[in-house]
Design a protein around this motif. Structure first.
Motif, PDB file in Angstrom:
ATOM      1  N   PHE A 115       0.859  -1.189   0.000  1.00 26.54           N
ATOM      2  CA  PHE A 115       0.000   0.000   0.000  1.00 26.54           C
ATOM      3  C   PHE A 115       0.890   1.232   0.000  1.00 26.54           C
ATOM      4  CE2 PHE A 115      -2.046   3.417   2.447  1.00 26.54           C
ATOM      5  CZ  PHE A 115      -3.194   3.612   1.693  1.00 26.54           C
ATOM      6  N   GLN A 116       0.508   2.246  -0.798  1.00 25.57           N
ATOM      7  CA  GLN A 116       1.253   3.502  -0.840  1.00 25.57           C
ATOM      8  C   GLN A 116       0.291   4.674  -0.761  1.00 25.57           C
ATOM      9  OE1 GLN A 116       3.357   3.546  -4.567  1.00 25.57           O
ATOM     10  NE2 GLN A 116       1.516   3.260  -5.794  1.00 25.57           N
ATOM     11  N   SER A 117       0.761   5.788  -0.202  1.00 25.40           N
ATOM     12  CA  SER A 117      -0.089   6.963  -0.061  1.00 25.40           C
ATOM     13  C   SER A 117       0.767   8.218  -0.185  1.00 25.40           C
ATOM     14  CB  SER A 117      -0.806   6.953   1.299  1.00 25.40           C
ATOM     15  OG  SER A 117      -1.722   8.021   1.388  1.00 25.40           O
ATOM     16  N   PHE A 118       0.425   9.064  -1.166  1.00 24.31           N
ATOM     17  CA  PHE A 118       1.153  10.302  -1.407  1.00 24.31           C
ATOM     18  C   PHE A 118       0.254  11.505  -1.157  1.00 24.31           C
ATOM     19  CE2 PHE A 118       2.833   7.150  -4.398  1.00 24.31           C
ATOM     20  CZ  PHE A 118       4.169   7.160  -4.051  1.00 24.31           C
ATOM     21  N   PHE A 119       0.831  12.540  -0.578  1.00 22.64           N
ATOM     22  CA  PHE A 119       0.138  13.825  -0.479  1.00 22.64           C
ATOM     23  C   PHE A 119       0.774  14.784  -1.467  1.00 22.64           C
ATOM     24  CE2 PHE A 119      -1.134  11.976   3.519  1.00 22.64           C
ATOM     25  CZ  PHE A 119      -2.453  12.394   3.634  1.00 22.64           C
ATOM     26  N   GLN A 120      -0.081  15.506  -2.188  1.00 27.48           N
ATOM     27  CA  GLN A 120       0.402  16.509  -3.130  1.00 27.48           C
ATOM     28  C   GLN A 120       0.072  17.888  -2.564  1.00 27.48           C
ATOM     29  OE1 GLN A 120      -0.918  16.108  -7.208  1.00 27.48           O
ATOM     30  NE2 GLN A 120       1.026  16.953  -7.873  1.00 27.48           N
ATOM     31  N   ILE A 121       1.113  18.713  -2.433  1.00 21.11           N
ATOM     32  CA  ILE A 121       1.018  19.988  -1.727  1.00 21.11           C
ATOM     33  C   ILE A 121       0.872  21.120  -2.737  1.00 21.11           C
ATOM     34  CG2 ILE A 121       2.153  21.473  -0.028  1.00 21.11           C
ATOM     35  CD1 ILE A 121       3.880  18.944   0.673  1.00 21.11           C
ATOM     36  N   PRO A 122      -0.175  21.947  -2.642  1.00 18.59           N
ATOM     37  CA  PRO A 122      -0.452  22.970  -3.658  1.00 18.59           C
ATOM     38  C   PRO A 122       0.420  24.216  -3.513  1.00 18.59           C
ATOM     39  CG  PRO A 122      -2.134  23.067  -1.971  1.00 18.59           C
ATOM     40  CD  PRO A 122      -1.231  21.895  -1.615  1.00 18.59           C
ATOM     41  N   VAL A 123       1.703  24.059  -3.821  1.00 20.41           N
ATOM     42  CA  VAL A 123       2.630  25.194  -3.741  1.00 20.41           C
ATOM     43  C   VAL A 123       3.344  25.436  -5.061  1.00 20.41           C
ATOM     44  CG1 VAL A 123       2.994  24.938  -1.255  1.00 20.41           C
ATOM     45  CG2 VAL A 123       4.484  23.712  -2.855  1.00 20.41           C
ATOM     46  N   GLY A 124       2.962  24.704  -6.108  1.00 22.30           N
ATOM     47  CA  GLY A 124       3.623  24.834  -7.395  1.00 22.30           C
ATOM     48  C   GLY A 124       3.160  26.053  -8.175  1.00 22.30           C
ATOM     49  N   ASN A 125       3.779  26.227  -9.334  1.00 27.84           N
ATOM     50  CA  ASN A 125       3.451  27.341 -10.223  1.00 27.84           C
ATOM     51  C   ASN A 125       2.055  27.131 -10.799  1.00 27.84           C
ATOM     52  OD1 ASN A 125       3.245  29.087 -12.466  1.00 27.84           O
ATOM     53  ND2 ASN A 125       5.461  29.099 -12.749  1.00 27.84           N
ATOM     54  N   LYS A 126       1.143  28.078 -10.554  1.00 28.84           N
ATOM     55  CA  LYS A 126      -0.237  27.929 -11.010  1.00 28.84           C
ATOM     56  C   LYS A 126      -0.355  27.995 -12.526  1.00 28.84           C
ATOM     57  CE  LYS A 126      -2.505  29.434  -6.767  1.00 28.84           C
ATOM     58  NZ  LYS A 126      -1.315  29.172  -5.952  1.00 28.84           N
ATOM     59  N   ASP A 127       0.633  28.567 -13.218  1.00 32.77           N
ATOM     60  CA  ASP A 127       0.592  28.624 -14.683  1.00 32.77           C
ATOM     61  C   ASP A 127       0.767  27.258 -15.322  1.00 32.77           C
ATOM     62  OD1 ASP A 127       0.196  31.367 -14.729  1.00 32.77           O
ATOM     63  OD2 ASP A 127       2.342  31.817 -14.834  1.00 32.77           O
ATOM     64  N   VAL A 128       1.264  26.283 -14.568  1.00 36.18           N
ATOM     65  CA  VAL A 128       1.441  24.937 -15.110  1.00 36.18           C
ATOM     66  C   VAL A 128       0.569  23.934 -14.357  1.00 36.18           C
ATOM     67  CG1 VAL A 128       3.738  25.375 -16.007  1.00 36.18           C
ATOM     68  CG2 VAL A 128       3.500  24.535 -13.670  1.00 36.18           C
TER      69      VAL A 128
END
Length: 295
Positions: free
Chosen positions: A150-163
């Motif tokens: 089992f694997q679980s990733f969190f994606q954090i919304p700090v990236g460039n919004k243009d992409v």
């Protein structure tokens, strides 16, 4: 048939265990999307137990021609945004097996996406860092030639919004399994992407289901061709900020590739994938590279 990275029990860990696509791009902009976790290759989850700690660096590169999309009737048509996208994923993973439970394997990884998008319709381009992903995995071996985890990733919304960074936290959780039978290998996963509340949309995007399947045949210790099948489906949801209802979407893709293993601790995987059916979804037409190094 395994790479020469030996743990204390003689187990041989593969150097391509876990992967995640740039889901910020793929989920925030469906016209550009590929199926979630479609970067996995053969032996992705062919994992050991009872081994000494080691590290893996992986560099992925994907070129996606986004000039076609699936409409609501399931027909492939020219996309409104005629995009060409290059996504790089730089990944570091730490592996270990607890001394108190050598029958269990653990990993923790950090993934940083690099994204470049060109829109031929508007003659414009954007590039930048996407939303990073991080999370753990745990597995055991029901038999000497199989793995379940089992694997679980969190994606954090700090990236460039243009992409495609967006403002939504995401969780990618999935079961994964692997079976080795003589020269054949079968590795796969199935899971969900859960979304947090979007401030911009004043709503929560619908949960997405995905599964990824890889079947390989080892010609020798260095060369393994394989076939790939990927599928995802996301339910409909309403953007309350605009009042627009986002239609349910799906895509099934098929691909062919080959994995080259060398020096015992390195590999290079190449694959071409194309969407074979879909609805309200970007049409996959991608060339994919993956380099991995273990130490």
């Amino acid at each position: 048939m395994h790479n020469n990275i030996r743990g204390p029990r003689g187990a041989a860990p593969r150097i391509l265990p876990l992967a995640a696509l740039c889901a910020g791009l793929a989920l925030a902009q469906p016209a550009l999307a590929q199926v979630t976790l479609d970067v996995i290759g053969p032996h992705e989850y062919d994992l050991p137990v009872g081994f000494k700690p080691f590290n893996v660096f992986v560099q992925y590169a994907t070129f996606q021609d986004g000039r076609k999309a699936w409409d609501g009737s399931g027909d492939r048509r020219s996309a409104a945004a005629k995009t060409q996208t290059i996504v790089g994923l730089s990944k570091y993973v730490r592996f270990w097996s607890p001394e108190s439970r050598p029958d269990i394997g653990l990993a923790y990884e950090v993934i940083l996406p690099e994204v470049g998008i060109r829109n031929d319709a508007t003659n414009s381009s954007n590039s930048g860092l996407g939303d990073p992903l991080t999370g753990p995995a745990i597995w055991y071996k029901p038999t000497p030639n199989s793995t379940l985890g089992f694997q679980s990733f969190f994606q954090i919304p700090v990236g460039n919004k243009d992409v495609g960074g967006g403002d939504v936290w995401k969780n990618l959780s999935s079961l994964f399994w692997d079976i080795q039978f003589e020269r054949f290998s079968y590795t796969a996963d199935a899971g969900f992407v859960f979304f947090g509340e979007s401030n911009a949309a004043d709503s929560r995007p619908a949960t997405l289901f995905h599964t990824n399947q890889r079947l390989g045949y080892k010609l020798n210790d260095s060369i393994e061709p394989f076939i790939a099948l990927d599928y995802e489906r996301q339910g409909s949801w309403t953007n309350h900020a605009t009042g627009v209802k986002v239609a349910a979407s799906r895509e099934t893709t098929a691909g062919l590739g080959v994995m080259f293993s060398y020096f015992g601790n390195q590999s290079l995987t190449v694959r071409y994938s194309r969407g074979i059916s879909g609805e309200s979804h970007g049409a996959t037409d991608s060339f994919n590279l993956k380099y991995a190094y273990a130490w």
